[in-house]
Design an enzyme around this catalytic site. Structure first.
Site, short mmCIF file in Angstrom:
data_model
loop_
_atom_site.label_atom_id
_atom_site.label_comp_id
_atom_site.label_asym_id
_atom_site.label_seq_id
_atom_site.Cartn_x
_atom_site.Cartn_y
_atom_site.Cartn_z
N GLU A 141 60.95 21.69 30.13
CA GLU A 141 61.12 22.70 31.18
C GLU A 141 61.49 21.99 32.48
O GLU A 141 60.92 20.92 32.79
CB GLU A 141 59.81 23.48 31.41
CG GLU A 141 59.95 24.53 32.52
CD GLU A 141 58.62 25.14 32.95
OE1 GLU A 141 58.19 26.12 32.33
OE2 GLU A 141 58.00 24.60 33.91
N ALA A 153 59.23 32.41 41.74
CA ALA A 153 58.31 33.56 41.83
C ALA A 153 58.90 34.62 42.75
O ALA A 153 59.35 34.32 43.85
CB ALA A 153 56.95 33.09 42.34
N HIS A 164 64.58 31.48 32.42
CA HIS A 164 63.41 32.35 32.62
C HIS A 164 63.84 33.54 33.49
O HIS A 164 64.77 33.45 34.29
CB HIS A 164 62.29 31.60 33.35
CG HIS A 164 61.73 30.43 32.60
ND1 HIS A 164 60.48 29.92 32.86
CD2 HIS A 164 62.23 29.67 31.59
CE1 HIS A 164 60.24 28.89 32.04
NE2 HIS A 164 61.29 28.72 31.28
N GLY A 193 55.68 37.49 35.47
CA GLY A 193 55.64 36.83 36.78
C GLY A 193 54.32 37.11 37.47
O GLY A 193 53.52 37.96 37.03
N TYR A 196 49.05 32.33 25.82
CA TYR A 196 47.96 31.64 26.50
C TYR A 196 46.85 31.25 25.52
O TYR A 196 46.03 32.11 25.14
CB TYR A 196 47.41 32.56 27.61
CG TYR A 196 48.51 32.98 28.55
CD1 TYR A 196 48.79 32.24 29.69
CD2 TYR A 196 49.34 34.06 28.25
CE1 TYR A 196 49.85 32.58 30.52
CE2 TYR A 196 50.41 34.41 29.06
CZ TYR A 196 50.66 33.66 30.20
OH TYR A 196 51.73 33.98 31.01
N LYS A 202 54.32 42.37 22.56
CA LYS A 202 55.47 41.61 23.09
C LYS A 202 56.38 41.18 21.94
O LYS A 202 57.60 41.28 22.03
CB LYS A 202 54.89 40.39 23.84
CG LYS A 202 55.82 39.68 24.73
CD LYS A 202 55.17 39.18 26.00
CE LYS A 202 54.30 37.98 25.92
NZ LYS A 202 53.88 37.50 27.25
N GLN A 240 47.85 17.30 40.99
CA GLN A 240 48.19 18.21 39.89
C GLN A 240 46.94 18.85 39.28
O GLN A 240 47.00 19.96 38.77
CB GLN A 240 48.91 17.43 38.80
CG GLN A 240 50.38 17.76 38.68
CD GLN A 240 50.98 16.93 37.57
OE1 GLN A 240 50.96 15.71 37.63
NE2 GLN A 240 51.50 17.58 36.56
N LYS A 246 60.65 15.20 36.21
CA LYS A 246 60.39 13.75 36.27
C LYS A 246 60.90 13.11 34.97
O LYS A 246 60.16 13.03 33.98
CB LYS A 246 58.89 13.48 36.42
CG LYS A 246 58.37 13.86 37.79
CD LYS A 246 56.90 13.52 37.87
CE LYS A 246 56.31 13.96 39.21
NZ LYS A 246 54.87 14.14 39.14
P1 FAD Z 1 52.50 39.72 30.38
O1 FAD Z 1 52.90 39.46 28.97
O2 FAD Z 1 52.97 40.98 31.00
O3 FAD Z 1 50.90 39.62 30.42
C1 FAD Z 1 50.21 39.59 31.66
C2 FAD Z 1 48.81 40.18 31.50
O4 FAD Z 1 48.88 41.57 31.25
C3 FAD Z 1 48.00 39.62 30.33
O5 FAD Z 1 46.65 39.61 30.71
C4 FAD Z 1 48.24 40.60 29.20
O6 FAD Z 1 47.15 40.63 28.28
C5 FAD Z 1 48.38 41.91 29.95
N1 FAD Z 1 49.39 42.81 29.36
C6 FAD Z 1 50.53 42.46 28.75
N2 FAD Z 1 51.22 43.56 28.38
C7 FAD Z 1 50.49 44.63 28.79
C8 FAD Z 1 50.68 46.02 28.72
N3 FAD Z 1 51.76 46.56 28.15
N4 FAD Z 1 49.74 46.83 29.27
C9 FAD Z 1 48.62 46.31 29.87
N5 FAD Z 1 48.39 44.99 29.95
C10 FAD Z 1 49.31 44.15 29.42
N6 FAD Z 1 56.23 32.61 36.33
C11 FAD Z 1 57.33 32.71 37.13
O7 FAD Z 1 57.27 33.36 38.19
N7 FAD Z 1 58.51 32.08 36.82
C12 FAD Z 1 58.66 31.36 35.67
O8 FAD Z 1 59.74 30.83 35.41
C13 FAD Z 1 57.54 31.23 34.80
N8 FAD Z 1 57.62 30.54 33.64
C14 FAD Z 1 56.57 30.50 32.77
C15 FAD Z 1 56.70 29.86 31.53
C16 FAD Z 1 55.64 29.81 30.63
C17 FAD Z 1 55.82 29.13 29.29
C18 FAD Z 1 54.40 30.41 30.97
C19 FAD Z 1 53.23 30.35 30.02
C20 FAD Z 1 54.24 31.06 32.20
C21 FAD Z 1 55.32 31.13 33.11
N9 FAD Z 1 55.24 31.79 34.33
C22 FAD Z 1 56.32 31.89 35.17
C23 FAD Z 1 53.95 32.39 34.75
C24 FAD Z 1 53.81 33.87 34.28
O9 FAD Z 1 54.72 34.67 34.97
C25 FAD Z 1 52.37 34.29 34.53
O10 FAD Z 1 51.51 33.60 33.68
C26 FAD Z 1 52.08 35.77 34.54
O11 FAD Z 1 50.78 35.97 35.09
C27 FAD Z 1 52.09 36.44 33.17
O12 FAD Z 1 53.33 36.51 32.64
P2 FAD Z 1 53.53 37.07 31.13
O13 FAD Z 1 54.98 37.17 30.88
O14 FAD Z 1 52.70 36.34 30.18
O15 FAD Z 1 52.92 38.56 31.35
#
Ligand code: FAD
Length: 283
Positions: free
Chosen positions: A13, A47, A73, A104, A144, A164, A211, A271
């Site tokens: 990444e 973000a 992303h 996000g 997660y 999902k 970190q 890095k």
């Molecule tokens: P979701 O899948 O929507 O889940 C978020 C929460 O809501 C979870 O607790 C889930 O259980 C719950 N949930 C899911 N679907 C529903 C539903 N339909 N109804 C009710 N609750 C629900 N952030 C950035 O801003 N930019 C990035 O490029 C970025 N890259 C990432 C890459 C990786 C590999 C990871 C693991 C995270 C990344 N993130 C990034 C952070 C991410 O946006 C956050 O972790 C965010 O809080 C959750 O995103 P998600 O897509 O998992 O959300």
């Protein structure tokens, strides 16, 4: 799971630098990373979605100049349908067909109204929309191993993860974790709940005390004793801390490969030197 311990897919990444005057530096980072021959490189989305063009620009370079598969992303937060459509069109025009679709998080500068004012509440809705608009996009999603910080329980989080996948997510990439056992438990739980898409284990080399305070705290990842021993032992010595952090990531990856994971996704933190050290040790 992968068929044997040698077949785990290795990927990286990168993130678009926040400051414009640092942006050009990302190309030399990518040139170095490309020499390590990853299966794909994913590019984060700032973000709030304000710098989506930078994500597309970098993904374009990865896909079309370096000839490596790029995953762009994309987030629900900060985007309306129109801006999602715009980014999808830009990605298509750049011949990029892989997206990591995310909800996000709310950036510190975003108020309630802006945060709530989005067309897709969760990643599953964004995934379903993309699949409907442009079925040829291959979609990845986040997961997660120690549950998402908002989820009431692992069980609830897994149920949402299944939504999902059913919405069209074909591959998962995990949040960083330091405890492989948490990952193994998570993978078993996914299988037991009918989630069969490949899961790539996200590994972040933790090379500084800073970190620990940022990436680890923000992710909610638990800290096993073996890692807290590193923090205690090397916190006064940045160079030894760096070496011990890299060594920890190498040991984690070797163990994951032996277990037979589908893929290892290294959070390169832009890095290449650290990433090279890890790749040389694990190949
Ligand atoms: P979701 O899948 O929507 O889940 C978020 C929460 O809501 C979870 O607790 C889930 O259980 C719950 N949930 C899911 N679907 C529903 C539903 N339909 N109804 C009710 N609750 C629900 N952030 C950035 O801003 N930019 C990035 O490029 C970025 N890259 C990432 C890459 C990786 C590999 C990871 C693991 C995270 C990344 N993130 C990034 C952070 C991410 O946006 C956050 O972790 C965010 O809080 C959750 O995103 P998600 O897509 O998992 O959300």
């Amino acid at each position: 799971m992968a068929d044997d311990h040698t077949t785990a897919i290795l990927s990286f990444e990168v993130f678009p630098p926040k400051k414009d005057d640092e942006f050009e530096g990302v190309y030399s980072v990518l040139d170095e990373l490309s020499k390590l021959q990853p299966a794909f490189i994913s590019v984060t989305y700032g973000a709030g979605g304000s710098r989506s063009k930078k994500t597309v620009e970098i993904a374009d370079y990865i896909e079309n100049t370096l000839g490596i598969q790029a995953i762009a992303h994309m987030t629900c937060v900060g985007n309306k349908k129109e801006s999602i459509d715009q980014v999808l069109a830009e990605l298509k025009a750049a011949n990029i067909h892989h997206i990591l679709a995310l909800r996000g998080d709310r950036p510190a500068w975003m108020d309630d109204e802006q945060y709530d004012n989005r067309d897709f509440q969760h990643a599953n809705e964004l995934i379903a929309y993309i699949k409907e608009q442009a079925p040829d996009f291959h979609i990845a999603g986040a997961c997660y191993p120690e549950k998402h910080y908002e989820a009431m329980s692992m069980r609830a989080d897994i149920a949402r993860l299944k939504d999902k996948v059913e919405a069209g997510c074909e591959q998962l990439i995990t949040q960083l974790f330091l405890d492989n056992d948490a990952y193994y438990r998570f993978q078993e739980t996914c299988l037991a709940n009918g989630i069969h898409v490949p899961i790539h284990a996200g590994i972040m080399p933790i090379t500084s005390l800073k970190q620990v305070e940022t990436s680890i705290s923000l992710s909610g990842t638990s800290i096993p004793k073996a890692f807290s021993d590193i923090v205690a032992r090397y916190s006064g010595n940045p160079e030894d801390f760096r070496k011990a952090g890299i060594d920890y990531a190498i040991r984690q990856i070797l163990d994951l490969k032996t277990y037979g994971v589908d893929g290892i996704h290294i959070y390169s933190m832009n890095k290449p030197k650290t990433t090279r050290t890890i790749m040389e040790a694990i190949r």
